[in-house]
Design an enzyme around this catalytic site. Structure first.
Site, PDB file in Angstrom:
ATOM      1  NE  ARG A   1      -8.360 -13.120  -8.658  1.00 47.99           N
ATOM      2  CZ  ARG A   1      -9.228 -14.006  -9.124  1.00 47.99           C
ATOM      3  NH1 ARG A   1      -9.436 -14.082 -10.413  1.00 47.99           N
ATOM      4  NH2 ARG A   1      -9.880 -14.789  -8.319  1.00 47.99           N
TER       5      ARG A   1
ATOM      6  CE  LYS B   1     -13.883  -7.354 -12.273  1.00 55.02           C
ATOM      7  NZ  LYS B   1     -14.939  -6.341 -12.363  1.00 55.02           N
TER       8      LYS B   1
ATOM      9  CE  LYS C   1     -20.132  -0.150 -10.595  1.00 58.16           C
ATOM     10  NZ  LYS C   1     -20.806  -1.350 -10.917  1.00 58.16           N
TER      11      LYS C   1
ATOM     12  CD  GLU D   1     -18.663  -1.201  -6.848  1.00 59.83           C
ATOM     13  OE1 GLU D   1     -18.127  -2.306  -6.795  1.00 59.83           O
ATOM     14  OE2 GLU D   1     -19.202  -0.753  -7.885  1.00 59.83           O
TER      15      GLU D   1
ATOM     16  CG  ASN E   1      -6.578 -17.830  -3.374  1.00 62.94           C
ATOM     17  OD1 ASN E   1      -5.672 -17.255  -2.792  1.00 62.94           O
ATOM     18  ND2 ASN E   1      -6.733 -17.819  -4.690  1.00 62.94           N
ATOM     19  N   GLY E   2      -9.413 -18.526   0.079  1.00 63.97           N
ATOM     20  CA  GLY E   2     -10.637 -19.087   0.649  1.00 63.97           C
ATOM     21  C   GLY E   2     -10.664 -18.970   2.158  1.00 63.97           C
TER      22      GLY E   2
ATOM     23  CD1 TRP F   1      -9.314  -7.735  -0.776  1.00 62.91           C
ATOM     24  CD2 TRP F   1     -10.697  -9.217   0.186  1.00 62.91           C
ATOM     25  NE1 TRP F   1     -10.507  -7.101  -0.514  1.00 62.91           N
ATOM     26  CE2 TRP F   1     -11.366  -7.978   0.078  1.00 62.91           C
ATOM     27  CE3 TRP F   1     -11.363 -10.295   0.762  1.00 62.91           C
ATOM     28  CZ2 TRP F   1     -12.667  -7.794   0.514  1.00 62.91           C
ATOM     29  CZ3 TRP F   1     -12.666 -10.109   1.195  1.00 62.91           C
ATOM     30  CH2 TRP F   1     -13.303  -8.880   1.063  1.00 62.91           C
TER      31      TRP F   1
ATOM     32  CG  HIS G   1     -44.002   5.645   1.173  1.00 61.84           C
ATOM     33  ND1 HIS G   1     -45.247   5.816   1.726  1.00 61.84           N
ATOM     34  CD2 HIS G   1     -44.189   5.494  -0.167  1.00 61.84           C
ATOM     35  CE1 HIS G   1     -46.164   5.743   0.768  1.00 61.84           C
ATOM     36  NE2 HIS G   1     -45.543   5.552  -0.388  1.00 61.84           N
TER      37      HIS G   1
ATOM     38  CD  GLU H   1     -24.293  -1.352 -11.522  1.00 59.26           C
ATOM     39  OE1 GLU H   1     -24.552  -1.947 -10.459  1.00 59.26           O
ATOM     40  OE2 GLU H   1     -23.180  -1.399 -12.063  1.00 59.26           O
TER      41      GLU H   1
ATOM     42  CB  CYS I   1      -6.593 -14.621  -2.184  1.00 62.10           C
ATOM     43  SG  CYS I   1      -7.111 -14.041  -0.591  1.00 62.10           S
TER      44      CYS I   1
HETATM   45  C1  F6R Z   1     -19.692  -4.113  -8.427  1.00 63.06           C
HETATM   46  C2  F6R Z   1     -19.183  -5.453  -8.616  1.00 63.06           C
HETATM   47  C3  F6R Z   1     -19.697  -6.515  -7.708  1.00 63.06           C
HETATM   48  C4  F6R Z   1     -19.929  -7.812  -8.500  1.00 63.06           C
HETATM   49  C5  F6R Z   1     -20.323  -8.943  -7.543  1.00 63.06           C
HETATM   50  C6  F6R Z   1     -20.640 -10.224  -8.279  1.00 63.06           C
HETATM   51  O1  F6R Z   1     -19.120  -3.197  -9.316  1.00 63.06           O
HETATM   52  O2  F6R Z   1     -18.361  -5.709  -9.449  1.00 63.06           O
HETATM   53  O3  F6R Z   1     -20.856  -6.115  -7.065  1.00 63.06           O
HETATM   54  O4  F6R Z   1     -20.937  -7.593  -9.438  1.00 63.06           O
HETATM   55  O5  F6R Z   1     -19.276  -9.162  -6.644  1.00 63.06           O
HETATM   56  O6  F6R Z   1     -19.554 -10.653  -9.025  1.00 63.06           O
HETATM   57  P1  F6R Z   1     -19.739 -11.658 -10.231  1.00 63.06           P
HETATM   58  O7  F6R Z   1     -20.549 -10.960 -11.277  1.00 63.06           O
HETATM   59  O8  F6R Z   1     -18.338 -11.975 -10.694  1.00 63.06           O
HETATM   60  O9  F6R Z   1     -20.460 -12.855  -9.691  1.00 63.06           O
END
Ligand code: F6R
Length: 616
Positions: A27, A611, A493, A496, A108-109, A73, A512, A489, A2
């Site tokens: 975001r 984001k 990616k 996502e 927000n929140g 959001w 396993h 990772e 948000c």
């Molecule tokens: C994945 C991604 C999220 C952030 C996670 C933590 O591509 O961006 O998994 O890494 O939400 O966010 P930060 O680093 O801002 O604490």
């Protein structure tokens, strides 16, 4: 996640509010809206993009000098127009009488006690038009309003439990916006003309409007009027907060020659890592702040707290910290740690890792560690003004620049650069880093931008892999040791942004359980640098081939793995020793990116994701 923008001005502020929302779009959001004072309350809300909201406000002639705007959001209630912010109070009483539409609010929140408050307000005759916790705040403010919005927000917020940032205005006080911050970021922008003042959840929303920014602190309430603002702290005492000149990053929002921000950000990695390491002449604890030497001397273990991609950079750092600095290291998912019974150890250096510095779970985990008496805290963070940096004793600020693509890329590699420096600094303080070793590591770090550029040149080969992946629904990623977190990772990616189900395993775990999944429909990506575990990894690859699995191998130049039937090899330009994870992750980012493009997904705004995750 948000976003909030608010303004008190003498000119029509709708264009500024909507542009502010556009700057916060990256975001992630699923609805948006704006409300202004214009002989009463007026609003426009949409479940479409902000560009559509702009058309709507123009068609409906929504103009005004005081207003608030929001990107939502969804948490409580589906993404629908009636749940979109701003919310208006309307009650009590069925016909709502003279009090109709008095208070407007964005939030927000999450309000944890919204159900009790809703029930109490319903008993007083308030009617709810949405399923949101936000509307509860709106009616609550209305119920205590007695001619002074600031006092009403103060009173209402004392009844709220949870983490929130709010901005509200009242039709009876047309040149006033009141904000409150408790757990979610909120900033004040001091206007440059006509005494106007602004509120936003991120300084970026005000880029081009004002660079005079006040970062509100936890528990602050702010009263914005024309030509003046007023802040009180959590105990309602008047508070002085520094006005900082913040260079807004509007330039970073240009896409340039790239199709998506994610692609741009992948290609910015040589620059981002170079910037992050700029000014590092030698290894010294003071890179992490004053007093770091003393703190590093005292610590005998490290606890890393983070979420998502940042958690995987922490998992990589564990290998470095234990093998180079010989310091026992634990890495915990922040959302788990904050609620887990743990055994606190005062000799632990608590390290949080965060791109945004505002992630609710990571902040809560940090505060939890502090509450257990662990006060040696350090953050590796990309936002110097964030809550994370303010609340940790020590910090290393990565210089990735603004990351707009929801899927984190350059933040990850710059975190790794910062964490490698931390490893070396701890090793030095503990007498475990010779001058020769320091010089060799520094040389390798300085060469990283060129090494990253060489890996980016592999893009055409990765595109040919992406064509194979585009019509798959599952994928497996394997790695060992230092590269196991890189496999994790890579899988994250892919999930996502392509929505392909991907899982990562430490390759030794294959037999396993997950080997049962392997068929010729299951591509298996293998991160295979030429390190001490390569021969073991080759055996794991045989296990996959024997079941008809198709391998996609990232091999080092000298690792003697050849392409053959069912084995596709991309050869990395050079073997990079302990820093190899920074290079091996890049083709995995590109693989996810190009597979997403081939599948036609919304790369920069993947479904359901935001984001900066500022709610729990
Ligand atoms: C994945 C991604 C999220 C952030 C996670 C933590 O591509 O961006 O998994 O890494 O939400 O966010 P930060 O680093 O801002 O604490």
């Amino acid at each position: 996640m948000c976003g909030i923008v608010g303004a008190v001005s003498t000119r029509d502020i709708v264009p500024i509010l909507v542009q502010g929302l556009q700057r916060l779009e990256y975001r992630g959001y699923d609805s948006c809206g704006v409300a202004v004072y214009s002989d009463g309350l007026k609003r426009a809300r949409s479940t479409d993009r902000v560009a559509k909201l702009l058309e709507q406000v123009q068609q409906e002639s929504v103009t005004g000098t005081t207003g608030i705007a929001h990107t939502r959001w969804a948490t409580h209630g589906a993404p629908a127009v009636h749940n979109a912010h701003p919310h208006f109070s309307h009650g009590p009483g069925k016909d709502a009488g003279g009090k109709a539409g008095r208070i407007a609010i964005v939030h927000n929140g999450i309000i944890e006690n919204h159900e009790e408050l809703r029930a109490a307000l319903q008993r007083k005759g308030y009617h709810f038009a949405s399923q949101t916790d936000t509307e509860v705040i709106c009616h609550l403010i209305d119920s205590v309003y007695d001619g002074d919005l600031f006092e009403a927000v103060k009173e209402a917020s004392s009844q709220l439990h949870g983490a929130y940032a709010i901005a509200a205005f009242c039709k009876d006080e047309p040149h006033r916006v009141v904000g409150a911050r408790a757990g979610s970021p909120l900033i004040l922008g001091v206007g440059k003309e006509g005494g106007e003042n602004f509120l936003a959840s991120d300084a970026m929303a005000l880029a081009g409007v004002t660079d005079q920014i006040v970062y509100l602190e936890e528990g602050d309430l702010v009263d914005l009027q024309l030509g003046r603002y007023w802040i009180v702290d959590r105990s309602h005492k008047p508070a002085e907060r520094q006005v900082r000149t913040v260079q807004a990053h509007s330039g970073a929002a240009e896409l340039g020659p790239y199709r998506h921000y994610m692609q741009k950000e992948i290609f910015e990695q040589p620059r981002a890592v170079a910037d992050t390491l700029e000014g590092v002449q030698g290894i010294t604890p003071e890179l992490f702040g004053d007093g770091a030497h003393r703190v590093f001397k005292e610590v005998d273990s490290v606890l890393i707290l983070a979420c998502g991609t940042s958690y995987y950079s922490g998992c990589t750092a564990k290998y470095w910290l234990e093998s180079i600095a010989k310091i026992p290291t634990q890495v915990e998912i922040a959302s788990e740690y904050r609620y887990r019974d743990t055994v606190p150890h005062p000799g632990t250096l608590v390290v949080t890792i965060s791109q945004s510095g505002e992630t609710a779970d990571t902040l809560a985990a940090l505060r939890h560690a502090q509450s257990l008496g662990m006060n040696k805290t350090l953050t590796v963070c990309n936002v110097a003004t964030s809550a994370m940096v303010r609340e940790c004793k020590l910090a290393y600020i990565t210089r990735a620049g603004v990351e707009i693509g929801v899927a984190s890329t350059k933040a990850f590699t710059t975190q790794l650069a910062g964490l490698f420096l931390l490893t070396l600094a701890l090793a030095q303080v503990k007498g475990r880093l010779s001058e020769e070793q320091e010089a060799a590591h520094l040389k390798a770090m300085r060469h990283l931008p060129a090494a990253l550029a060489a890996v980016l040149a592999l893009e055409p080969q990765v595109i040919s892999w992406a064509e194979d992946f585009a019509n798959k629904e599952h994928a497996l990623f394997l790695g060992r040791g230092l590269h196991y977190p890189i496999a994790l990772e890579g899988a994250l990616k892919l999930k996502e942004i392509t929505y392909i189900h991907a899982e990562a395993y430490a390759a030794g775990e294959l037999k396993h359980g997950p080997l049962a999944l392997v068929t010729d429909e299951m591509p298996v990506v293998t991160v295979a640098p030429n390190d001490a575990l390569l021969e073991k990894l080759k055996s794991n690859m045989q296990e996959v081939r024997a079941r008809g699995g198709v391998l996609y191998v990232l091999a080092d130049a000298d690792s003697r793995i050849e392409s053959s039937d069912g084995i596709h090899v991309i050869r990395m330009p050079e073997h990079y020793g302990p820093l190899s994870p920074l290079l091996h992750v890049v083709p995995l980012q590109l693989l996810a990116y190009h597979t997403a493009c081939a599948r036609g997904t919304d790369v920069d705004k993947p479904r359901n994701l935001a984001k900066s995750v500022t709610v729990e």
